[in-house]
Scaffold this active site. Structure first.
Site: not given
Length: 290
Positions: A2-3
């Site tokens: 996850p960015e």
DNA sequence: ACCTAAACCTGGGCGC
DNA sequence: TGCGCCCAGGTTTAGG
């Protein structure tokens, strides 16, 4: 995982789903991934869900907060009482099933007063959940103090600011935009994609960029993050990022260079190359990026 | 101040 | 089939 776009997608969905709900119980299945006192949040109501950089902040009544960092493989999956929401999940068997939870990667389960359950799954167990004080909206979480401006916000990622941080460093430009203290939220996928979009070689010394290139880079960062959020983020592999329903995101279908080495550049047809920059996989087109 | 490697974990994929 | 190796969206820490 996850960015910024993936964490933002989860944040928006959790805010909609959990707002107004009371926490009735928390089960911690993996002690090393949970910090703080469970008692302090039982009976508290979710006032809203926020995000700073790649951290999710579940704001609770009584000036408390549940902070979550998903690191590489964390998931937050919500099951409602009737599980209707899972009907469109086909072929969800095997070790990574999010249809049958908890699975072997579930580290924490949060129970709510409507019989809903939030499952924190994490294959590699790098992620964490912390109970923290949150007085006057300010969470007492040391990690929050060192982040640079939000990379998605054109008001904080100003051209002036980007010029300033790039001029100060001769490190590869990719490492500067990955530095969370300088710019919060960009990770390896979107650093690669933004540099491709801007036509800039990831290895270029940051202070060698001319004004026009910095303008392009700023536009590209803002655009790729927005586009990804519009597609609910990038789900690269089965075991990593999902929306809170368990569905994959869609932006993996729109990536142009990330993990596309040996494939053709979508712009010029040249072969995409892979190198390491700061120990991270780095993908680029040598014709399109200078 | 710089850079690299290792650490935290588990699984997938590839070559032999 | 199986073994050994490298890879992985993040971040911190140790060592040179």
């Amino acid at each position: 995982m996850p960015e910024l776009p993936e964490v933002e997608t989860i944040k928006l969905q959790l805010d909609q789903t959990l707002k107004g709900r009371k926490i009735t119980k928390i089960e911690v299945l993996s002690r090393k991934n949970f910090f703080g006192q469970i008692d302090e949040v039982i009976g508290r109501k979710v006032e809203g869900v926020e995000r700073r950089a790649k951290i999710i902040l579940v704001k609770l009544s009584g000036e408390k907060c549940l902070a979550v960092h998903l690191k590489l493989t964390g998931q937050l999956i919500y099951h409602s009482a009737d599980d209707k929401v899972l009907n469109y999940l086909e072929k969800e068997n095997g070790p990574f099933s999010v249809k049958q939870l908890p699975n072997k990667f579930t580290t924490v389960i949060v129970f709510f007063d409507n019989s809903g359950k939030l499952y924190f799954n994490d294959l590699r167990k790098f992620g964490w959940m912390k109970v923290v004080d949150c007085k006057e909206g300010e969470c007492n979480l040391p990690e929050l103090k060192k982040f640079g401006p939000e990379a998605i916000d054109e008001k904080t990622l100003t051209l002036t600011y980007l010029k300033r941080i790039l001029a100060k460093s001769k490190k590869p430009v990719k490492l500067v935009i990955l530095d969370q203290e300088k710019l919060a939220g960009v990770g390896n996928i979107y650093a690669n994609e933004a540099l491709f979009m801007a036509g800039i070689m990831p290895t270029r010394p940051a202070n060698s960029l001319i004004d026009k290139e910095i303008e392009n880079l700023r536009d590209s960062i803002l655009k790729v993050l927005r586009d990804s959020i519009a597609h609910k983020g990038t789900s690269d592999k089965d075991e990593a990022y999902r929306q809170i329903s368990g569905e994959k995101g869609d932006f993996q279908n729109y990536l142009r260079v990330y993990r596309k080495d040996k494939e053709k550049c979508p712009r010029c047809g040249n072969v995409i190359k892979k190198i390491k920059v700061g120990g991270r996989g780095t993908f680029y087109c040598s014709k399109c990026q200078k």
